[in-house]
Design an enzyme around this catalytic site. Structure first.
Site, PDB file in Angstrom:
ATOM      1  N   HIS A   1      20.189  71.442  -1.842  1.00  0.00           N
ATOM      2  CA  HIS A   1      20.393  71.249  -3.277  1.00  0.00           C
ATOM      3  C   HIS A   1      21.053  69.889  -3.475  1.00  0.00           C
ATOM      4  O   HIS A   1      21.872  69.470  -2.679  1.00  0.00           O
ATOM      5  CB  HIS A   1      21.314  72.342  -3.845  1.00  0.00           C
ATOM      6  CG  HIS A   1      21.233  72.442  -5.332  1.00  0.00           C
ATOM      7  ND1 HIS A   1      21.954  71.631  -6.160  1.00  0.00           N
ATOM      8  CD2 HIS A   1      20.462  73.225  -6.117  1.00  0.00           C
ATOM      9  CE1 HIS A   1      21.662  71.919  -7.410  1.00  0.00           C
ATOM     10  NE2 HIS A   1      20.767  72.889  -7.423  1.00  0.00           N
TER      11      HIS A   1
ATOM     12  N   ASP B   1      16.562  79.749  -5.364  1.00  0.00           N
ATOM     13  CA  ASP B   1      15.121  80.016  -5.253  1.00  0.00           C
ATOM     14  C   ASP B   1      14.752  80.793  -4.011  1.00  0.00           C
ATOM     15  O   ASP B   1      13.689  81.394  -3.941  1.00  0.00           O
ATOM     16  CB  ASP B   1      14.361  78.681  -5.263  1.00  0.00           C
ATOM     17  CG  ASP B   1      14.542  77.995  -6.610  1.00  0.00           C
ATOM     18  OD1 ASP B   1      15.175  76.940  -6.663  1.00  0.00           O
ATOM     19  OD2 ASP B   1      14.100  78.586  -7.614  1.00  0.00           O
TER      20      ASP B   1
HETATM   21  C1  SDX Z   1      16.384  73.793  -8.035  1.00  0.00           C
HETATM   22  O1  SDX Z   1      19.209  70.203  -9.793  1.00  0.00           O
HETATM   23  C2  SDX Z   1      19.294  71.463  -9.979  1.00  0.00           C
HETATM   24  O2  SDX Z   1      20.271  71.986 -10.438  1.00  0.00           O
HETATM   25  C3  SDX Z   1      18.050  72.231  -9.639  1.00  0.00           C
HETATM   26  C4  SDX Z   1      18.151  73.744  -9.757  1.00  0.00           C
HETATM   27  C5  SDX Z   1      18.357  74.157 -11.175  1.00  0.00           C
HETATM   28  O3  SDX Z   1      18.867  75.254 -11.373  1.00  0.00           O
HETATM   29  O4  SDX Z   1      17.922  73.419 -12.076  1.00  0.00           O
HETATM   30  O5  SDX Z   1      19.235  74.214  -8.973  1.00  0.00           O
HETATM   31  C6  SDX Z   1      16.886  74.421  -9.262  1.00  0.00           C
HETATM   32  O6  SDX Z   1      15.569  72.925  -8.136  1.00  0.00           O
HETATM   33  C7  SDX Z   1      16.953  74.196  -6.693  1.00  0.00           C
HETATM   34  C8  SDX Z   1      16.379  73.331  -5.535  1.00  0.00           C
HETATM   35  C9  SDX Z   1      15.040  73.956  -5.164  1.00  0.00           C
HETATM   36  N1  SDX Z   1      14.291  73.053  -4.241  1.00  0.00           N
HETATM   37  C10 SDX Z   1      14.005  73.466  -2.993  1.00  0.00           C
HETATM   38  O7  SDX Z   1      14.453  74.502  -2.467  1.00  0.00           O
HETATM   39  C11 SDX Z   1      13.052  72.539  -2.259  1.00  0.00           C
HETATM   40  C12 SDX Z   1      13.630  72.244  -0.884  1.00  0.00           C
HETATM   41  N2  SDX Z   1      14.847  71.421  -1.084  1.00  0.00           N
HETATM   42  C13 SDX Z   1      14.708  69.987  -0.959  1.00  0.00           C
HETATM   43  O8  SDX Z   1      13.507  69.496  -1.531  1.00  0.00           O
HETATM   44  C14 SDX Z   1      15.989  69.263  -1.306  1.00  0.00           C
HETATM   45  O9  SDX Z   1      17.014  69.932  -0.721  1.00  0.00           O
HETATM   46  C15 SDX Z   1      16.355  69.012  -2.752  1.00  0.00           C
HETATM   47  C16 SDX Z   1      15.273  68.292  -3.475  1.00  0.00           C
HETATM   48  C17 SDX Z   1      16.669  70.289  -3.435  1.00  0.00           C
HETATM   49  C18 SDX Z   1      17.604  68.144  -2.746  1.00  0.00           C
HETATM   50  O10 SDX Z   1      17.269  66.986  -2.145  1.00  0.00           O
HETATM   51  P1  SDX Z   1      18.324  65.767  -2.064  1.00  0.00           P
HETATM   52  O11 SDX Z   1      19.659  66.123  -2.569  1.00  0.00           O
HETATM   53  O12 SDX Z   1      17.658  64.578  -2.654  1.00  0.00           O
HETATM   54  O13 SDX Z   1      18.579  65.665  -0.585  1.00  0.00           O
HETATM   55  P2  SDX Z   1      17.759  64.741   0.368  1.00  0.00           P
HETATM   56  O14 SDX Z   1      16.293  64.938   0.043  1.00  0.00           O
HETATM   57  O15 SDX Z   1      18.336  63.373   0.299  1.00  0.00           O
HETATM   58  O16 SDX Z   1      18.028  65.418   1.769  1.00  0.00           O
HETATM   59  C19 SDX Z   1      19.131  65.053   2.572  1.00  0.00           C
HETATM   60  C20 SDX Z   1      18.649  65.320   3.972  1.00  0.00           C
HETATM   61  C21 SDX Z   1      17.346  64.618   4.320  1.00  0.00           C
HETATM   62  O17 SDX Z   1      17.298  64.489   5.727  1.00  0.00           O
HETATM   63  P3  SDX Z   1      17.772  63.097   6.419  1.00  0.00           P
HETATM   64  O18 SDX Z   1      17.034  62.006   5.659  1.00  0.00           O
HETATM   65  O19 SDX Z   1      19.264  63.028   6.192  1.00  0.00           O
HETATM   66  O20 SDX Z   1      17.373  63.217   7.861  1.00  0.00           O
HETATM   67  O21 SDX Z   1      18.369  66.731   4.110  1.00  0.00           O
HETATM   68  C22 SDX Z   1      16.980  66.894   4.373  1.00  0.00           C
HETATM   69  C23 SDX Z   1      16.266  65.624   3.975  1.00  0.00           C
HETATM   70  O22 SDX Z   1      15.096  65.447   4.733  1.00  0.00           O
HETATM   71  N3  SDX Z   1      16.569  68.038   3.562  1.00  0.00           N
HETATM   72  C24 SDX Z   1      15.849  69.042   4.028  1.00  0.00           C
HETATM   73  C25 SDX Z   1      15.738  69.931   2.952  1.00  0.00           C
HETATM   74  N4  SDX Z   1      16.375  69.424   1.887  1.00  0.00           N
HETATM   75  C26 SDX Z   1      16.872  68.231   2.258  1.00  0.00           C
HETATM   76  N5  SDX Z   1      15.305  69.267   5.253  1.00  0.00           N
HETATM   77  C27 SDX Z   1      14.630  70.435   5.363  1.00  0.00           C
HETATM   78  N6  SDX Z   1      14.497  71.370   4.388  1.00  0.00           N
HETATM   79  C28 SDX Z   1      15.033  71.137   3.167  1.00  0.00           C
HETATM   80  N7  SDX Z   1      14.903  72.035   2.221  1.00  0.00           N
END
Ligand code: SDX
Length: 436
Positions: free
Chosen positions: A313, A371
Site C-alpha cells: 500500500h 483487497d
Molecule cells: C487500494 O491509496 C489508497 O488508499 C488505495 C486504497 C483505497 O482504499 O483507496 O487503499 C485501495 O488501492 C489498495 C492497494 C491495492 N493494490 C494492490 O494490492 C496491488 C498490488 N500492490 C502494489 O501494486 C503496490 O503495493 C501499490 C500500488 C499498492 C503501492 O505501490 P507503491 O507505494 O508505489 O510502492 P512501490 O510500487 O514503490 O513498491 C515498493 C517496492 C518495489 O520493489 P523495489 O523497487 O523496492 O524492489 O515494493 C514492491 C515494488 O516492486 N512491491 C511489490 C508489491 N507492491 C510493491 N512487490 C510485490 N507485490 C506487491 N504487491
C-alpha cells in the site's frame, strides 16, 4: 490550518536567493510546507511524480496513519465504526461530519430510500453493451449517463444541487451495480425494496428473481454492509484525487464521480481485489499451496511483472486496519456458509503466512491490504469476481462525494493544473515533407 512559527528556509547552492516557506500543522499527522509562492518567487517548480511527498489539499474527512495502521473517518476509528454502525450512518458521518442521532438516521435513511430507483430509460443504456461487458465498463458509462437525467441538480457550485446529487448517487449506485450484474446474467432487473436496509436491498436486487421469495442471510447482509463501511473513504487516494481534479473544473458531480469509477478500475487500485482472486486462482491452477514458493519466486524476480496482488500500500507500511476487519468478516462468512475448508481461503491464509515471514515482503513493508480479503468474502457471498471493483465503487461513492463537496465548499479552491519538468525537444522548425 494552523500555521506554525517554524519556517522552512529554501536555499540554493547556485547563489539564487533563499526563501522562507510557511509550515502548517494539521490536527494530527505530518506538517506541510506551503510552496504556493515558490514558482512566483523562484521560477522553479517542485517535482513529485506520484505525489509521494505532496499534500494536495487540507481535509477534515479521513485520516490515515500508515505506520500505526490507523484509519479514522471524521476522527472515529474504523474498528469502532465497523463494530457499532451501519453504512448509512457512516455515509451521514462522511457527508455531514458526525454520526446521526436516531431522528437524523431515520430522516437520512428515508431520503436515500426515496431515490433508489433509476430512470426507466437507464436500462436502454445497458442494452448497448455486450452481455459479457466488464461491469466497470458498464458502471463508468451508467454513472456518467446519470448527468443526462438530472439537469435540475448539476450546478456543483449550488449547495442544494450538491446535496441532492449526493443522495441520488448514494441511493442509485446499488441499483446500477445490481442492474449491471443482472444484465450480464441475462436475468430481469429487480427493483429496489425500500423497506429493506441499504445492504439487504442491494443483496435483494442482486440475488432475488421474480419467480421465488428471496431469503436474506443476515450474516451475509452484515458482511456486505461492513464491506461498504471499510471501502467508504480513504483520504486522497488515486480515484479520490481524480474526482477532486475532475470536479475542480466545475463539471457536474455525476461526471466527476464517473471519473473516479474509471480510475478505481485499475488493478493497482480498486481492481486489486479482482486481481488478488485471479492470482489465487492462478496459484491454484499451478498446484495450490505446494506451489506458493514457486509463485513467490516469480514475484521477487525483477524481470517479471508479477506482483502479490492484495499486498502492499502506498500509505500503510504496516497492516491495513481494514484488512484485519475484513479477515474477521471472512471467517464469519465462511463459517456461516460452512466454507472454512474453502481451498482458495486456505491458500490465501498460507500465502499470507509465507509473505509475512518472507524478508522480501517484510523489508518492503508489504502487508495484506483490504483487497486481499474482500475478494474472498465477496466470492463466498456469490459475487462474481468481475463485480468486486463495482462494489468497491458503490461503497467509495460517498467518500468521493464528501471529498468533492469539501473541495467545492472551500473558498480557496481553484481548478487543479499541475506543471511539469519538460525534457522534450528544444524549439525547431518544420521542414517541408520532401526535406524530412
Ligand atoms: C487500494 O491509496 C489508497 O488508499 C488505495 C486504497 C483505497 O482504499 O483507496 O487503499 C485501495 O488501492 C489498495 C492497494 C491495492 N493494490 C494492490 O494490492 C496491488 C498490488 N500492490 C502494489 O501494486 C503496490 O503495493 C501499490 C500500488 C499498492 C503501492 O505501490 P507503491 O507505494 O508505489 O510502492 P512501490 O510500487 O514503490 O513498491 C515498493 C517496492 C518495489 O520493489 P523495489 O523497487 O523496492 O524492489 O515494493 C514492491 C515494488 O516492486 N512491491 C511489490 C508489491 N507492491 C510493491 N512487490 C510485490 N507485490 C506487491 N504487491
Amino acid at each position: 490550518m494552523n500555521s506554525s512559527d517554524v519556517k522552512a528556509t529554501l536555499s540554493f547552492s547556485d547563489g539564487s536567493p533563499s526563501m522562507d516557506l510557511p509550515l502548517y500543522k494539521g490536527s494530527i499527522g505530518p506538517d506541510v510546507i506551503d510552496i504556493r509562492k515558490l514558482y512566483g518567487q523562484t521560477g522553479k517548480f517542485t517535482y513529485d511524480p506520484g505525489f509521494l511527498s505532496t499534500a494536495s489539499c487540507n481535509s477534515t474527512i479521513t485520516y490515515i496513519d500508515g505506520d500505526k495502521g490507523e484509519l479514522l473517518y471524521r476522527g472515529y476509528p474504523i474498528e469502532q465504526l465497523a463494530e457499532n454502525c451501519d453504512f448509512l450512518e457512516t455515509c451521514h458521518l462522511l457527508l455531514y461530519g458526525d454520526l446521526p442521532d436516531a431522528a437524523q438516521k431515520l430522516d437520512f435513511t428515508a431520503r436515500v430510500s426515496s431515490h433508489t430507483m433509476v430512470h426507466e430509460q437507464m436500462q436502454f443504456f445497458l442494452r448497448g453493451f455486450r452481455r459479457d461487458a466488464h461491469p466497470m465498463a458498464i458502471m463508468t458509462g451508467l454513472v456518467g449517463a446519470l448527468s443526462a437525467f438530472y439537469h435540475d441538480s448539476t450546478d456543483i457550485n449550488n449547495p442544494v444541487h450538491r446535496e441532492i446529487a449526493a443522495i441520488r448517487l448514494i441511493a442509485k449506485m446499488p441499483t446500477l451495480v445490481a442492474m449491471a450484474y443482472k444484465y450480464t446474467q441475462g436475468q430481469p432487473y429487480m427493483y429496489p425494496k425500500n423497506n429493506l436496509s441499504y445492504a439487504a436491498n442491494f443483496m435483494h436486487m442482486m440475488f432475488a428473481n421474480p419467480c421465488e421469495e428471496y431469503v436474506q442471510n443476515d450474516v451475509l447482509v452484515r458482511a456486505m454492509d461492513r464491506i461498504f463501511i471499510l471501502h467508504a473513504d480513504h483520504e486522497q487516494n488515486a480515484s479520490t484525487s481524480t474526482v477532486r481534479l475532475c470536479g475542480s473544473s466545475g463539471t457536474n458531480p455525476f461526471a466527476a464521480i464517473a471519473a473516479g469509477v474509471a480510475c478505481l478500475w485499475g488493478p493497482a487500485h480498486g481492481g486489486a481485489n479482482e486481481a488478488a482472486l485471479n492470482m489465487l486462482g492462478d496459484i491454484q491452477k499451478m498446484g495450490g499451496v505446494e506451489k506458493i514458493g514457486e509463485f513467490i519466486k516469480q514475484v521477487k524476480d525483477k524481470n517479471s511483472t508479477v506482483k502479490l496482488m492484495g499486498f502492499g500500500h502506498r500509505v500503510y507500511k504496516n497492516y491495513d486496519p481494514r484488512a484485519k476487519l475484513m479477515r474477521e468478516t471472512c471467517h464469519e462468512v465462511l463459517g456461516a456458509l460452512g466454507l472454512h475448508d474453502d481451498p482458495l481461503f486456505k491458500l490465501a491464509m498460507a500465502l499470507e503466512k509465507i509473505a509475512l515471514e518472507d524478508d522480501y515482503f517484510v523489508s518492503r513493508k508489504l502487508y495484506p491490504n483490504v483487497d486481499f480479503y474482500s475478494g474472498i468474502v465477496q466470492r463466498a457471498i456469490g459475487i462474481p469476481v468481475q463485480l468486486f471493483t463495482a462494489i468497491f465503487a458503490l461503497a467509495r461513492t460517498v467518500g468521493w462525494i464528501a471529498q468533492l463537496n469539501e473541495m467545492i465548499g472551500d473558498p480557496e479552491y481553484k481548478i487543479g493544473r499541475p506543471r511539469q519538468l519538460y525534457v522534450g525537444a528544444q524549439q525547431r522548425s518544420v521542414k517541408p515533407v520532401g526535406q524530412r
